[in-house]
Design an enzyme around this catalytic site. Structure first.
Site, short mmCIF file in Angstrom:
data_model
loop_
_atom_site.label_atom_id
_atom_site.label_comp_id
_atom_site.label_asym_id
_atom_site.label_seq_id
_atom_site.Cartn_x
_atom_site.Cartn_y
_atom_site.Cartn_z
N HIS A 79 0.85 -1.20 0.02
CA HIS A 79 -0.02 0.02 -0.09
C HIS A 79 0.97 1.21 0.17
O HIS A 79 0.55 2.33 -0.74
CB HIS A 79 -0.82 0.01 1.14
CG HIS A 79 -1.87 -1.05 1.42
ND1 HIS A 79 -1.95 -1.91 2.45
CD2 HIS A 79 -2.85 -1.29 0.56
CE1 HIS A 79 -3.06 -2.67 2.20
NE2 HIS A 79 -3.65 -2.45 1.18
N LYS A 108 -18.15 -6.00 6.47
CA LYS A 108 -16.84 -6.54 6.59
C LYS A 108 -16.49 -6.48 8.14
O LYS A 108 -16.55 -5.70 8.77
CB LYS A 108 -15.67 -5.93 5.98
CG LYS A 108 -15.41 -6.39 4.62
CD LYS A 108 -14.21 -5.70 3.85
CE LYS A 108 -13.67 -6.27 2.72
NZ LYS A 108 -12.47 -5.82 2.31
N ARG A 112 -1.82 -6.31 -7.43
CA ARG A 112 -0.54 -7.26 -7.35
C ARG A 112 -0.39 -8.10 -8.51
O ARG A 112 0.52 -8.68 -8.95
CB ARG A 112 -0.76 -7.84 -6.22
CG ARG A 112 -0.48 -6.86 -4.77
CD ARG A 112 -1.14 -7.40 -3.64
NE ARG A 112 -2.14 -7.95 -3.81
CZ ARG A 112 -3.04 -8.91 -2.84
NH1 ARG A 112 -2.33 -9.18 -1.70
NH2 ARG A 112 -4.08 -9.22 -2.93
N SER A 138 -2.94 -7.81 3.36
CA SER A 138 -3.13 -7.57 4.57
C SER A 138 -3.50 -8.83 5.42
O SER A 138 -3.17 -9.06 6.58
CB SER A 138 -4.45 -6.67 4.85
OG SER A 138 -3.94 -5.22 4.32
#
Length: 168
Positions: free
Chosen positions: A17, A41, A90, A128
């Site tokens: 990030h 979430k 990514r 993460s």
């Protein structure tokens, strides 16, 4: 003035990030790094903790503004006068996910463009969720996250060893 937002959960913020943030800060006059508060979430860090960690990690970047929101990214961008949404990629599976988000955002407001930035190769495997799993199991996260994030993870997973059992 070129204004962008870089939204994400940042739960926690990683070196991947940070790579995207630093590069975006060179492309835009102002970048809002925005921790999303998604009620559907379950977050590991609270929204306040995530905002604080992002502020610590980005403190050397003068044109970065750290914020949080529960709004849709495109709505948040409109409210800040941003014409660009920055998204990090990514790998191929990121692209498919991000393409879907782009399509919805474009449908809502085609005047706001999405900019995709590939993270540097050395950060391409960092997620993460992977960092949290490593920290939970006592693995070293050095080089994957800023030292202040590593410290926050250790504090969250602090435990005592009793009879070879790890207590969380």
């Amino acid at each position: 003035m070129k204004v962008a937002i870089y939204p994400g959960s940042f739960d926690p913020i990683t070196n991947g990030h940070l790579d995207i943030i630093k590069r975006a800060s060179k492309m835009f006059d102002k970048v809002y790094v925005t921790a999303s508060n998604n009620p559907s979430k379950k977050s590991f860090f609270t929204i306040e903790e995530r905002v604080d960690l992002i502020k610590q990690v980005t403190s050397s970047c003068e044109n970065i503004i750290v914020d949080s929101t529960s709004d849709l990214s495109v709505s948040y961008a409109e409210s800040k006068g941003a014409k660009f949404i920055v998204r990090g990629l990514r790998a191929t599976n990121d692209f498919e996910y991000e393409l879907n988000i782009f399509a919805f955002n474009y449908h809502i407001n085609p005047k706001i463009d999405t900019i995709f930035l590939m993270t540097k190769l050395e950060n391409s495997f960092i997620s993460s969720s992977g960092v949290k799993e490593m920290a939970m199991n006592g693995a070293c996260t050095k080089g994957l996250v800023h030292p202040c994030v590593e410290e926050a993870l250790i504090k969250k997973f602090e435990c005592l060893k009793k009879d070879d059992e790890i207590c969380i």
